[in-house]
Design a protein around this motif. Structure first.
Motif, PDB file in Angstrom:
ATOM      1  N   ALA A  59       6.620 -11.904   3.574  1.00 14.90           N
ATOM      2  CA  ALA A  59       7.298 -10.826   4.293  1.00 14.90           C
ATOM      3  C   ALA A  59       6.474  -9.542   4.246  1.00 14.90           C
ATOM      4  O   ALA A  59       6.302  -8.853   5.256  1.00 14.90           O
ATOM      5  CB  ALA A  59       8.677 -10.583   3.677  1.00 14.90           C
ATOM      6  N   ILE A  60       5.946  -9.224   3.048  1.00 11.03           N
ATOM      7  CA  ILE A  60       5.110  -8.024   2.905  1.00 11.03           C
ATOM      8  C   ILE A  60       3.939  -8.095   3.877  1.00 11.03           C
ATOM      9  O   ILE A  60       3.669  -7.159   4.637  1.00 11.03           O
ATOM     10  CB  ILE A  60       4.584  -7.895   1.463  1.00 11.03           C
ATOM     11  CG1 ILE A  60       5.732  -7.619   0.500  1.00 11.03           C
ATOM     12  CG2 ILE A  60       3.537  -6.808   1.367  1.00 11.03           C
ATOM     13  CD1 ILE A  60       5.315  -7.595  -0.941  1.00 11.03           C
ATOM     14  N   LEU A  61       3.251  -9.239   3.847  1.00 11.45           N
ATOM     15  CA  LEU A  61       2.064  -9.372   4.691  1.00 11.45           C
ATOM     16  C   LEU A  61       2.427  -9.328   6.168  1.00 11.45           C
ATOM     17  O   LEU A  61       1.696  -8.765   6.978  1.00 11.45           O
ATOM     18  CB  LEU A  61       1.329 -10.672   4.354  1.00 11.45           C
ATOM     19  CG  LEU A  61       0.665 -10.648   2.969  1.00 11.45           C
ATOM     20  CD1 LEU A  61      -0.020 -11.979   2.669  1.00 11.45           C
ATOM     21  CD2 LEU A  61      -0.332  -9.500   2.873  1.00 11.45           C
ATOM     22  N   VAL A  84      14.976 -10.643   3.773  1.00  9.34           N
ATOM     23  CA  VAL A  84      14.078 -10.462   2.629  1.00  9.34           C
ATOM     24  C   VAL A  84      14.520  -9.241   1.843  1.00  9.34           C
ATOM     25  O   VAL A  84      15.270  -8.400   2.341  1.00  9.34           O
ATOM     26  CB  VAL A  84      12.609 -10.242   3.061  1.00  9.34           C
ATOM     27  CG1 VAL A  84      11.999 -11.534   3.494  1.00  9.34           C
ATOM     28  CG2 VAL A  84      12.510  -9.164   4.109  1.00  9.34           C
ATOM     29  N   ASP A  85      14.019  -9.151   0.631  1.00  9.78           N
ATOM     30  CA  ASP A  85      14.280  -7.985  -0.191  1.00  9.78           C
ATOM     31  C   ASP A  85      13.736  -6.738   0.532  1.00  9.78           C
ATOM     32  O   ASP A  85      12.649  -6.770   1.106  1.00  9.78           O
ATOM     33  CB  ASP A  85      13.567  -8.162  -1.535  1.00  9.78           C
ATOM     34  CG  ASP A  85      14.081  -7.209  -2.573  1.00  9.78           C
ATOM     35  OD1 ASP A  85      14.632  -7.680  -3.561  1.00  9.78           O
ATOM     36  OD2 ASP A  85      13.918  -5.987  -2.385  1.00  9.78           O
ATOM     37  N   ILE A 136       9.672  -4.197   2.675  1.00  7.12           N
ATOM     38  CA  ILE A 136       9.343  -3.223   3.718  1.00  7.12           C
ATOM     39  C   ILE A 136       8.480  -2.116   3.127  1.00  7.12           C
ATOM     40  O   ILE A 136       7.477  -1.705   3.717  1.00  7.12           O
ATOM     41  CB  ILE A 136      10.636  -2.623   4.319  1.00  7.12           C
ATOM     42  CG1 ILE A 136      11.494  -3.740   4.925  1.00  7.12           C
ATOM     43  CG2 ILE A 136      10.304  -1.562   5.361  1.00  7.12           C
ATOM     44  CD1 ILE A 136      12.830  -3.266   5.435  1.00  7.12           C
ATOM     45  N   TYR A 137       8.869  -1.665   1.921  1.00  4.18           N
ATOM     46  CA  TYR A 137       8.090  -0.608   1.269  1.00  4.18           C
ATOM     47  C   TYR A 137       6.647  -1.042   1.065  1.00  4.18           C
ATOM     48  O   TYR A 137       5.712  -0.344   1.465  1.00  4.18           O
ATOM     49  CB  TYR A 137       8.734  -0.236  -0.067  1.00  4.18           C
ATOM     50  CG  TYR A 137       7.892   0.685  -0.904  1.00  4.18           C
ATOM     51  CD1 TYR A 137       7.800   2.030  -0.593  1.00  4.18           C
ATOM     52  CD2 TYR A 137       7.161   0.201  -1.989  1.00  4.18           C
ATOM     53  CE1 TYR A 137       7.016   2.877  -1.342  1.00  4.18           C
ATOM     54  CE2 TYR A 137       6.373   1.043  -2.746  1.00  4.18           C
ATOM     55  CZ  TYR A 137       6.301   2.380  -2.424  1.00  4.18           C
ATOM     56  OH  TYR A 137       5.521   3.216  -3.163  1.00  4.18           O
ATOM     57  N   PHE A 195      13.931   2.685  -3.273  1.00  2.00           N
ATOM     58  CA  PHE A 195      13.682   2.517  -1.837  1.00  2.00           C
ATOM     59  C   PHE A 195      14.884   1.947  -1.090  1.00  2.00           C
ATOM     60  O   PHE A 195      15.178   2.334   0.040  1.00  2.00           O
ATOM     61  CB  PHE A 195      12.456   1.630  -1.608  1.00  2.00           C
ATOM     62  CG  PHE A 195      12.029   1.580  -0.173  1.00  2.00           C
ATOM     63  CD1 PHE A 195      11.399   2.661   0.409  1.00  2.00           C
ATOM     64  CD2 PHE A 195      12.273   0.460   0.615  1.00  2.00           C
ATOM     65  CE1 PHE A 195      11.018   2.641   1.732  1.00  2.00           C
ATOM     66  CE2 PHE A 195      11.892   0.436   1.943  1.00  2.00           C
ATOM     67  CZ  PHE A 195      11.265   1.524   2.506  1.00  2.00           C
ATOM     68  N   ASP A 196      15.574   1.030  -1.743  1.00  2.00           N
ATOM     69  CA  ASP A 196      16.772   0.417  -1.158  1.00  2.00           C
ATOM     70  C   ASP A 196      17.748   1.436  -0.570  1.00  2.00           C
ATOM     71  O   ASP A 196      18.335   1.218   0.478  1.00  2.00           O
ATOM     72  CB  ASP A 196      17.522  -0.340  -2.260  1.00  2.00           C
ATOM     73  CG  ASP A 196      17.446  -1.828  -2.041  1.00  2.00           C
ATOM     74  OD1 ASP A 196      16.705  -2.243  -1.129  1.00  2.00           O
ATOM     75  OD2 ASP A 196      18.125  -2.556  -2.778  1.00  2.00           O
TER      76      ASP A 196
END
Lengths: 224, 232, 53
Positions: free
Chosen positions: A7-9, A92-93, A97-98, A218-219
């Motif tokens: 997800a990060i990528l 996703v967590d 996104i952060y 961040f959430d």
């Protein structure tokens, strides 16, 4: 864990692919950086010895200003397109996104820095090609981008947006600026290793603490 | 303010005013004049408590921020914003009075020493906090963002202080501080006055914070009413 | 040796003017905000009353 990394990528990849297509942001950051470097030269009316004294300071002011330019776009663009909601729906967590945004910001900033360094070397007559200096630039950029990504997410959701980011960001990133400038000055002046190390330690401590805090809070910034 | 002011707050109001008068009496008539610095030393009796209570105020905002994020109870957020405003008043007081003290004693209005520099950055952080809140209309979002910035801002303070401290020790300040100037001989009357002023400021802090908290609660109530009116 | 104490009373006076002015301004601003708020509340309440009729 694997899907989290994916997800990060994916988020980082999306931003980078969009940038490769348009080249809007990085070119704007680049031109802006070069202007800052030039303006400093006029404004401070620098001779050779003065240039050596202020080189690290000018360099970091350039990086941070260009950085705010890039940071302002990361979330503002999502907000304009309304694509942030789409991201939020993804299973996703949220911290993915952060990290995704952090990676794309870092890539943009490092790209700009990679171009500014040789130009700076030529214009100011000081060789900046030093592996230790690269390390400091990496640490400084990481800390600045880490806090910047968090605060940019906030700023993008306020009424004044672009104006808000530097006001929120600069007072909180004083240790990064100070640490990076002092470490860079020390390296350029061939100072004692112990003195340089102190500043590198500050940068490391700052980076660790603030990225950890950013992940924890961040959430709360993207709850809808 | 309004007729529904709770009894303890009414008592605090009166105690604050009484202590204010007594403290002025102590500062100007009871405490002796300091031999080295002269009258300007009397600034110190109010300067020190306002400085440390501003830290307490911003610390309260940090704790309120954490508590709000955990509970989503808006009362915590009201406490946070109330404490920032009171903290800013105290901090500006401490900063200005510090400059007025430094001018005759150190012969300059300003020095880039770690404490002073950090303190100014701290003040800027909380001005930014106020501006951030002003730019957000949705009350939930305003509370969440305020809490987050209150946390991030306060955590940065010790690192900022430490980095500026290092910067200043490696690059010594232009003029040194004379030891005899910074250390003053505290006579018993001075110490008593100082302790009294500290207690006085604690009382004032609680009183102002409470009033400001009530104002924020009223604002929230009217805000809600306004929403209801615009929806009707 | 006798060392003369410098006359720094001017700074002290300005200092205490600051100490008194700033909190006073803060209190005045709180009272002012409170008044405006009460006015607003009154107005909105009247508005809601009218709508009910």
């Amino acid at each position: 864990m694997k899907s989290y990394l994916q997800a990060i990528l994916a988020i980082a990849h999306k931003d980078l692919a969009a940038e490769i297509r348009s080249r809007e942001l990085v070119s704007a950051m680049l031109v802006f950086s070069l202007l800052v470097v030039l303006i400093f030269n006029f404004a401070l009316d620098l001779d050779k010895s003065a240039r050596e004294n202020v080189a690290a300071g000018v360099l970091w002011v350039t990086f941070t200003f260009a950085g705010t330019l890039g940071l302002n776009r990361t979330f503002a663009a999502e907000k304009d397109r309304g694509s942030l909601d789409g991201l939020l729906l993804a299973p996703v967590d949220r911290t993915a996104i952060y990290f995704g945004k952090l990676i794309s910001t870092l890539v943009f900033m490092l790209l700009v820095e990679a171009v500014v360094l040789p130009v700076f070397t030529v214009l100011y007559g000081i060789s900046l090609f030093n592996i230790l200096l690269f390390g400091v630039i990496l640490l400084g950029t990481f800390g600045y981008g880490g806090v910047g990504t968090l605060l940019a997410c906030m700023a993008a959701q306020t009424r004044t947006r672009d104006v808000m980011l530097p006001i929120l960001l600069f007072p909180v990133t004083v240790p990064v600026m100070l640490g990076a400038v002092r470490a860079s000055t020390g390296i350029l002046a061939n100072a004692e290793w112990g003195e340089i190390l102190t500043w590198i330690n500050i940068l490391v401590v700052y980076d660790v603490i603030f990225v950890a805090v950013a992940v924890m809070v961040f959430d709360y910034l993207i709850e809808e | 303010m309004s007729s529904s002011t709770p009894k303890p707050l009414q008592i605090l109001n009166i105690v604050s005013i009484l202590m204010f008068i007594i403290s002025l009496g102590l500062v100007f008539f009871y405490a002796p004049r300091e031999a080295v610095m002269g009258e300007a030393q009397r600034i110190f009796y109010y300067h020190v408590p306002s400085a440390w209570l501003s830290f307490v105020a911003f610390g309260v905002t940090l704790i309120a921020g954490i508590a709000y994020l955990r509970t989503s109870d808006h009362r915590w957020d009201r406490l946070g914003i109330a404490s920032v405003e009171v903290g800013i008043v105290f901090a500006v007081m401490a900063l200005l009075s510090g400059m007025l003290w430094a001018r005759p004693i150190w012969n300059t209005w300003w020095t880039w020493d770690p404490r002073l520099t950090t303190y100014t950055i701290l003040l800027l952080i909380y001005f930014a906090y106020l501006m951030l809140r002003q730019g957000i209309e949705d009350p939930d979002k305003r509370a969440r963002f305020g809490s987050v910035y209150g946390i991030v801002g306060f955590i940065s303070v010790p690192i900022t202080y430490f980095s500026i401290y290092l910067w200043r020790t490696i690059h010594p300040a232009v003029f040194g501080r004379n030891e005899s100037e910074t250390k003053m001989s505290m006579e018993p009357q001075m110490l008593q006055t100082f302790i009294f002023c500290n207690i006085f400021f604690m009382v004032v802090f609680v009183t102002l914070l409470w009033h400001r908290f009530r104002l924020e609660s009223n604002t929230a109530r009217v805000e809600e009413l306004r929403m209801k009116a615009s929806n009707a | 040796m006798f060392t003369q104490t410098p006359d720094t009373s001017w700074y002290m006076i300005v200092g205490y003017i600051v100490f008194i002015t700033l909190p006073t301004l803060f209190i005045v601003s709180m009272i002012w905000r409170h008044r405006n708020l009460m006015k607003d509340e009154e107005m909105i309440k009247n508005l809601l009353e009218d709508e009910k009729k």
